[in-house]
Design an enzyme around this catalytic site. Sequence first.
Site, PDB file in Angstrom:
ATOM      1  N   LYS A   1      41.439  16.603  -8.072  1.00 32.45           N
ATOM      2  CA  LYS A   1      41.619  17.982  -7.611  1.00 32.45           C
ATOM      3  C   LYS A   1      41.237  18.113  -6.143  1.00 32.45           C
ATOM      4  O   LYS A   1      40.419  17.351  -5.629  1.00 32.45           O
ATOM      5  CB  LYS A   1      40.770  18.943  -8.450  1.00 32.45           C
ATOM      6  CG  LYS A   1      41.229  19.061  -9.901  1.00 32.45           C
ATOM      7  CD  LYS A   1      40.399  20.069 -10.666  1.00 32.45           C
ATOM      8  CE  LYS A   1      40.912  20.234 -12.095  1.00 32.45           C
ATOM      9  NZ  LYS A   1      40.100  21.206 -12.869  1.00 32.45           N
TER      10      LYS A   1
ATOM     11  N   ASN B   1      14.827  53.248 -22.882  1.00 34.42           N
ATOM     12  CA  ASN B   1      14.951  52.982 -21.450  1.00 34.42           C
ATOM     13  C   ASN B   1      15.474  51.574 -21.170  1.00 34.42           C
ATOM     14  O   ASN B   1      15.404  51.088 -20.043  1.00 34.42           O
ATOM     15  CB  ASN B   1      13.614  53.199 -20.741  1.00 34.42           C
ATOM     16  CG  ASN B   1      12.548  52.217 -21.199  1.00 34.42           C
ATOM     17  OD1 ASN B   1      12.793  51.403 -22.101  1.00 34.42           O
ATOM     18  ND2 ASN B   1      11.375  52.288 -20.590  1.00 34.42           N
TER      19      ASN B   1
END
Length: 332
Positions: A210, A53
């Site tokens: 940036k 499971n």
Amino acid sequence: MSLLRSTHTDRIARSHRAPLLVFAGQSNRPLAQSICDNLGVPLGNSKTEKFTNDNLIVHYEESLREGDVFIIQTFSTPVSDAIMELMLMIDAAKSASAGRVTAVIPYYSYARSDKKDSPRISIAGRLVADLLQEAGADRILMMTLHSPQVHGFFKVPVDHLSADIVLTQHFKKCVPNAHEGVVLAPDAGSIKRASHIARRLDSGLAMIDKERISDTEVRPRALIGEVEGKTVFIVDDEISTAGSLVETVNICRSMGAKDVYVAVTHGVYTGPAIERIAALDVTQVASTNTVLVPESKILAAGGKLAVLDVAPLFANAIANIHTGESVSTLFE
């Protein structure tokens, strides 16, 4: 290396503290084994199984009672399994009467999720920290967090290791006249790390400025510093898809850089990263072994990838924590 191992073994034997026990999850057992080899102690016996499971079960195959337990687990793919396995190992160790449990997390991937930078999201870095502490971790040992403020998410002691020494030694080995080169920070957030390495190399320093053009996208605007005709050493905390790396290398080349070397702490290399690196105009891209880099990726990168060993650093830190000595002195 044998002298280092002997020194650790003697220190640990003389410490008169609880026995040192080191275990590992499944995410990076080669690193864990190398750390134990450097410490001169065996890697502890534990077993993790997955039921049909998809549930996990962890079982220690030796006594942990009153031991000083270190559990090594890096947060690499599959990350959710790695985190769940670590929490189960911590909980099982506490249930087995371990004296102290230290979670050794070479790569804490959720350090990137350190703030709420868009609406209705989780600060996952803090959530995972809460889960680890709730599981019973008494101490945390990590390396090169993407965001140092993640320290503040923990209420237990955190030791934060740096790979700067390893990266610097690698650059010196690759380029004998490394002091004539330039260390490049790919963004403002990396300038402090780049400055440390530049001082160790006695080299120049540069940075890429940036600008953010959307919530998820940034682009390089300018290169601050001089790289023309020089060997450039790009340093960062990690490489994931290598998209930012491609932009950084391209702007270096456009500004006349002679050779480009890249070194980061965490080589995650997801998605198109390997293909991008193989096509990139760089001499070499190096990362440490905080994340396991399969041989298939190294081959696919066309000989451009290198893996640097940080096991001695972790072994030193674990030995100092166990014997009650300072960890910060390792980097002075």
